[in-house]
Design an enzyme around this catalytic site. Structure first.
Site, PDB file in Angstrom:
ATOM      1  CG  HIS A  54      -2.059  -0.950   1.079  1.00  0.00           C
ATOM      2  ND1 HIS A  54      -3.065  -1.039   1.999  1.00  0.00           N
ATOM      3  CD2 HIS A  54      -2.352  -1.844   0.096  1.00  0.00           C
ATOM      4  CE1 HIS A  54      -3.945  -1.952   1.598  1.00  0.00           C
ATOM      5  NE2 HIS A  54      -3.530  -2.452   0.441  1.00  0.00           N
ATOM      6  CD  GLU A  56      -1.574   3.944   3.655  1.00  0.00           C
ATOM      7  OE1 GLU A  56      -1.301   3.335   2.601  1.00  0.00           O
ATOM      8  OE2 GLU A  56      -2.713   3.996   4.120  1.00  0.00           O
ATOM      9  CB  CYS A  78      -6.240  -0.714   4.837  1.00  0.00           C
ATOM     10  SG  CYS A  78      -4.538  -1.279   4.985  1.00  0.00           S
ATOM     11  CB  CYS A  89      -1.793   1.185   6.294  1.00  0.00           C
ATOM     12  SG  CYS A  89      -1.281   0.452   4.736  1.00  0.00           S
ATOM     13  CB  ALA A 156     -18.309   8.970 -30.963  1.00  0.00           C
ATOM     14  CB  THR A 195     -21.926  -2.466 -31.922  1.00  0.00           C
ATOM     15  OG1 THR A 195     -23.071  -1.693 -31.582  1.00  0.00           O
ATOM     16  CG2 THR A 195     -20.725  -1.558 -32.043  1.00  0.00           C
ATOM     17  CG  ASP A 199     -19.280  -0.159 -36.120  1.00  0.00           C
ATOM     18  OD1 ASP A 199     -20.040  -0.076 -37.103  1.00  0.00           O
ATOM     19  OD2 ASP A 199     -19.433   0.498 -35.071  1.00  0.00           O
ATOM     20  NE  ARG A 206      -6.575   0.311 -31.941  1.00  0.00           N
ATOM     21  CZ  ARG A 206      -7.549   0.627 -32.770  1.00  0.00           C
ATOM     22  NH1 ARG A 206      -7.294   1.222 -33.895  1.00  0.00           N
ATOM     23  NH2 ARG A 206      -8.819   0.341 -32.461  1.00  0.00           N
TER      24      ARG A 206
HETATM   25  C1  AOF Z   1      -4.499   1.867   2.167  1.00  0.00           C
HETATM   26  N1  AOF Z   1      -3.514   2.189   1.300  1.00  0.00           N
HETATM   27  O1  AOF Z   1      -2.592   2.170  -0.718  1.00  0.00           O
HETATM   28  C2  AOF Z   1      -4.723   1.176  -0.468  1.00  0.00           C
HETATM   29  C3  AOF Z   1      -5.772   0.884   0.456  1.00  0.00           C
HETATM   30  O2  AOF Z   1      -6.003  -6.699   0.106  1.00  0.00           O
HETATM   31  P1  AOF Z   1      -5.250  -5.455   0.524  1.00  0.00           P
HETATM   32  O3  AOF Z   1      -4.340  -5.708   1.705  1.00  0.00           O
HETATM   33  O4  AOF Z   1      -4.491  -4.816  -0.628  1.00  0.00           O
HETATM   34  O5  AOF Z   1      -6.325  -4.374   1.075  1.00  0.00           O
HETATM   35  C4  AOF Z   1      -7.272  -3.820   0.188  1.00  0.00           C
HETATM   36  C5  AOF Z   1      -8.110  -2.723   0.836  1.00  0.00           C
HETATM   37  O6  AOF Z   1      -7.293  -1.692   1.370  1.00  0.00           O
HETATM   38  C6  AOF Z   1      -8.974  -2.027  -0.231  1.00  0.00           C
HETATM   39  O7  AOF Z   1     -10.192  -2.656  -0.430  1.00  0.00           O
HETATM   40  C7  AOF Z   1      -9.145  -0.610   0.342  1.00  0.00           C
HETATM   41  O8  AOF Z   1     -10.173  -0.537   1.303  1.00  0.00           O
HETATM   42  C8  AOF Z   1      -7.804  -0.400   1.010  1.00  0.00           C
HETATM   43  N2  AOF Z   1      -6.887   0.232   0.072  1.00  0.00           N
HETATM   44  N3  AOF Z   1      -5.626   1.272   1.736  1.00  0.00           N
HETATM   45  O9  AOF Z   1      -4.357   2.119   3.370  1.00  0.00           O
HETATM   46  C9  AOF Z   1      -3.562   1.866   0.012  1.00  0.00           C
HETATM   47  N4  AOF Z   1      -4.793   0.810  -1.766  1.00  0.00           N
HETATM   48 ZN    ZN Z   2      -3.146  -0.134   3.737  1.00  0.00          ZN
END
Ligand code: AOF
Ligand code: ZN
Length: 324
Positions: A54, A56, A78, A89, A156, A195, A199, A206
């Site tokens: 993550h 942090e 998280c 974190c 478009a 579609t 098309d 790209r």
């Molecule tokens: C953070 N910092 O950079 C992100 C967060 O499965 P994991 O451990 O990667 O946890 C995923 C969850 O963590 C995700 O669903 C979201 O709630 C959070 N994302 N949190 O502190 C981060 N990417």
């Molecule tokens: Zn985290």
């Protein structure tokens, strides 16, 4: 610490995260983090890939003393939950004890309870709500709240609302480039057999950097192997008879974002049934008259949408309407 300083450093964290391809972090949000001590940025980190470190954790790696440091993160840190792939974190920040933490927005997964946990440990946390997280992750926010994907209707068209003409493309190079950038941002592209047969598109991205979105095709017509859609590498093609069948599938609730590349009937169906989170118009300076098909075939009031942004793309106009 003034509001302007917090905004300055959260903007830096935002810039780091904005450079990441959302396909790489999906279904996780894009998150950036910077650490500031004595008025200097001493470390930064970004969440680069789903399942990996993550923001942090990246910023905190190495021998960094946080005693006099402030931490700026675009999202609430998280904490543990079942199936989580990386360490908490929140616990890491509590253990390393920075002076103060600035968070742009709360994580809808945790609803502020991790911020409370950090505060309880004696570290002050300020939630700034500058909107950086939402700008980075509109799909993540919708998907968590509704268990359905963020659907962007891409249209478009000519000035008089026609989506077909004698030429293959209505819009010009800059618009076409923007569409390729969009394709790299969404998890899937939704189209119909009609579609695809009319098309013979590739629906790929790209661009030098940018992965291909998966492709969802609705309809029951046979699609011969000679069609270009089958020659695009590294993407999955899903087929459903109707939108309703797709909606009932487990795929629907797993996807956080879809952009459409459809014709008159499907555009009308999606709008009439209130299935759209955004409408992106690319308007070419051309009057097609009765030589082309209309973008939408019945009257649909768009009272629940507002114009979020518009832009001149060479001689075309781009308009981004969002659900209120
Ligand atoms: C953070 N910092 O950079 C992100 C967060 O499965 P994991 O451990 O990667 O946890 C995923 C969850 O963590 C995700 O669903 C979201 O709630 C959070 N994302 N949190 O502190 C981060 N990417
Ligand atoms: Zn985290």
């Amino acid at each position: 610490m003034s509001n302007t300083t917090a905004k300055y450093y959260l903007q830096k964290a935002f810039d780091l995260a904005e450079a990441i391809d959302p396909h790489q972090t999906s279904p996780n949000p894009r998150v950036g983090c910077v650490i500031v001590a004595d008025g200097k940025m001493v470390s930064m980190g970004v969440h680069e890939k789903h399942g990996e470190g993550h923001a942090e954790a990246q910023a905190l790696s190495g021998e960094l003393s946080l005693e006099k440091a402030d931490v700026y993160i675009t999202l609430e840190p998280c904490d543990h939950f079942h199936g989580k792939k990386t360490p908490s974190c929140t616990d890491r920040l509590i253990a390393q004890r920075p002076q103060k933490i600035y968070v742009d927005q709360i994580d809808p997964h945790f609803q502020g309870k991790n911020i409370e946990k950090i505060r309880q440990s004696g570290i002050p946390v300020e939630v700034c709500n500058f909107g950086f997280h939402e700008r980075l992750n509109p799909f993540f926010a919708t998907h968590i709240a509704t268990k359905a994907p963020f659907v962007t209707l891409k249209i478009a068209q000519s000035l008089d609302g026609k989506i077909t003409a004698k030429t293959k493309y209505l819009t010009h190079e800059k618009s076409l480039h923007r569409v390729h950038e969009m394709r790299a941002q969404y998890q899937a592209i939704l189209t119909t057999t009609k579609t695809v047969l009319a098309d013979n598109p590739r629906f790929d991205t790209r661009l030098p950097k940018g992965s291909n979105a998966d492709l969802i095709i609705l309809g029951d017509s046979e699609l011969p192997k000679s069609l270009q859609i089958w020659s695009v590498p590294q993407r999955t093609i899903y087929r459903f008879l109707t939108f309703e069948a797709f909606r009932q599938s487990s795929l629907f609730s797993q996807l956080d974002s879809i952009m459409t590349e459809c014709g008159t009937q499907m555009n009308t169906y999606l709008l009439k049934n209130n299935l759209v989170s955004a409408i992106n118009f690319f308007i070419a300076p051309m009057i097609v008259g009765d030589l082309g098909l209309p973008n939408i075939e019945t009257s649909v009031p768009l009272d629940s949408f507002y114009l979020k942004a518009y832009e001149k793309l060479d001689s075309d106009v781009f308009m981004d309407f969002r659900k209120v």
